[in-house]
Write a protein that holds these residues in place. Sequence first.
Motif, mmCIF file in Angstrom:
data_model
loop_
_atom_site.group_PDB
_atom_site.id
_atom_site.type_symbol
_atom_site.label_atom_id
_atom_site.label_comp_id
_atom_site.label_asym_id
_atom_site.label_seq_id
_atom_site.Cartn_x
_atom_site.Cartn_y
_atom_site.Cartn_z
ATOM 1 N N PRO A 130 47.252 36.719 41.523
ATOM 2 C CA PRO A 130 46.115 36.722 40.792
ATOM 3 C C PRO A 130 46.426 37.531 39.536
ATOM 4 C CG PRO A 130 45.520 37.811 42.835
ATOM 5 C CD PRO A 130 47.081 37.399 42.850
ATOM 6 N N GLN A 131 45.629 37.708 38.475
ATOM 7 C CA GLN A 131 45.654 38.314 37.281
ATOM 8 C C GLN A 131 45.061 39.704 37.681
ATOM 9 O OE1 GLN A 131 43.453 35.957 34.475
ATOM 10 N NE2 GLN A 131 45.465 35.117 33.692
ATOM 11 N N PHE A 132 43.956 39.703 38.421
ATOM 12 C CA PHE A 132 43.341 41.093 39.017
ATOM 13 C C PHE A 132 42.544 40.592 40.037
ATOM 14 C CE2 PHE A 132 40.933 39.664 35.342
ATOM 15 C CZ PHE A 132 39.433 39.851 35.777
ATOM 16 N N ARG A 133 41.791 41.519 40.672
ATOM 17 C CA ARG A 133 40.985 41.518 41.789
ATOM 18 C C ARG A 133 39.983 42.583 41.511
ATOM 19 N NH1 ARG A 133 43.100 42.401 46.694
ATOM 20 N NH2 ARG A 133 41.927 40.556 47.666
ATOM 21 N N PHE A 134 38.623 42.160 42.007
ATOM 22 C CA PHE A 134 37.460 43.093 42.203
ATOM 23 C C PHE A 134 36.920 42.951 43.524
ATOM 24 C CE2 PHE A 134 36.007 39.692 39.348
ATOM 25 C CZ PHE A 134 34.804 39.388 39.873
ATOM 26 N N GLY A 135 36.025 43.947 43.743
ATOM 27 C CA GLY A 135 35.042 43.731 44.950
ATOM 28 C C GLY A 135 33.553 43.445 44.626
ATOM 29 N N ILE A 136 32.908 42.829 45.464
ATOM 30 C CA ILE A 136 31.407 42.679 45.280
ATOM 31 C C ILE A 136 30.590 43.075 46.424
ATOM 32 C CG2 ILE A 136 29.647 40.914 45.177
ATOM 33 C CD1 ILE A 136 30.721 41.310 42.344
ATOM 34 N N ILE A 137 29.398 43.889 46.229
ATOM 35 C CA ILE A 137 28.727 44.141 47.306
ATOM 36 C C ILE A 137 27.196 43.656 46.917
ATOM 37 C CG2 ILE A 137 27.308 45.904 48.599
ATOM 38 C CD1 ILE A 137 30.235 47.634 48.567
ATOM 39 N N ALA A 138 26.217 43.021 47.848
ATOM 40 C CA ALA A 138 24.884 42.862 47.358
ATOM 41 C C ALA A 138 23.796 43.348 48.498
ATOM 42 C CB ALA A 138 24.624 41.046 47.087
ATOM 43 N N ASP A 139 22.953 44.089 47.687
ATOM 44 C CA ASP A 139 21.610 44.512 48.572
ATOM 45 C C ASP A 139 22.138 45.108 49.907
ATOM 46 O OD1 ASP A 139 19.392 42.454 47.374
ATOM 47 O OD2 ASP A 139 20.978 41.374 47.236
#
Length: 309
Positions: free
Chosen positions: A34-43
């Motif tokens: 991948p070109q880059f990665r990031f994290g996600i959190i919801a609620d």
Amino acid sequence: MIDRRTLLKAAGAAALVTPFAGFAARSAVAQDAPQFRFGIIADPQYAPFPPRPGGTRYYANSLWKLDTALKAFNEEPLEFVATLGDIIDRHWDSFGDVLPIYDQLEHPHFFVLGNHDFEVGQDYLRSVVRNFGIERAYYDFTGGGYRFLVIDGNDVSTFAPPADDPRLEIAAERLAKLTESGAENAQSWNGSLSDEQFAWMEERLTSAKDAGEKVIVLSHYPVYPANIHNLWDSERIVELLTSHDNFVAFFNGHNHAGNYAAVGNQHFVNFKGMVETPDQSAYATVAVHDDRLEITGHGLEESRTLTIG
């Protein structure tokens, strides 16, 4: 005299206002990297209270769930982490329990504000945005050939603006009009963008296009497909976004059950709520490739492959 509120505001600001310099897309060191990665959190929707009757919303359990998610993120080569709103469920003091957990995160982090983040009482409403170390609740940042637009769906709402703010009257008018039309998202716990913010989003989309950047929008509220949780002005937002060919994806929370829809290769992903279960978390990492986004879900969250043009 320094009280708890003063200490909390100082701690929150110190943790969150570190300048973000952006990042370059990574050169591929392995085939199809991948070109880059990031994290996600919801609620996370933390509060020091028992679960809601009926066996949902395990508010207090979000402390250990967040701790586990952030430690997992620290083990991965991420460019940033974004939390898509509702860090707390209610009460100002809840911020003092949950925000310090983010201090362990070794990556830059960005907050989207949700409706529950304003369940703090009139005395604190003007301090909510500042408590997160940001100047206003909608903003953008860039990296890896992408522009990320953080939008504020609480902007024109019945609960976020303080007393006597003219946006309250606009919100009441918008909600009454939707209610009269029988719209399913005519709910007092939804909101909308101000005309000023909408114009800002349009300008940022055009600016990103001129700069050769693709766009991902980060929101608390969904806008597509039609749903009871959608922003009041979801239709005009979808029309604006899908009219720009550099718009790639819209990521949000708010609807804890999660959801997904697409308009061609433009994607609308509703991430599941971390707060919902007693012993299983929900968070995700997103790997950005030239031709797709690879979402890897953890716990309740689903994994998806989203093709992009």
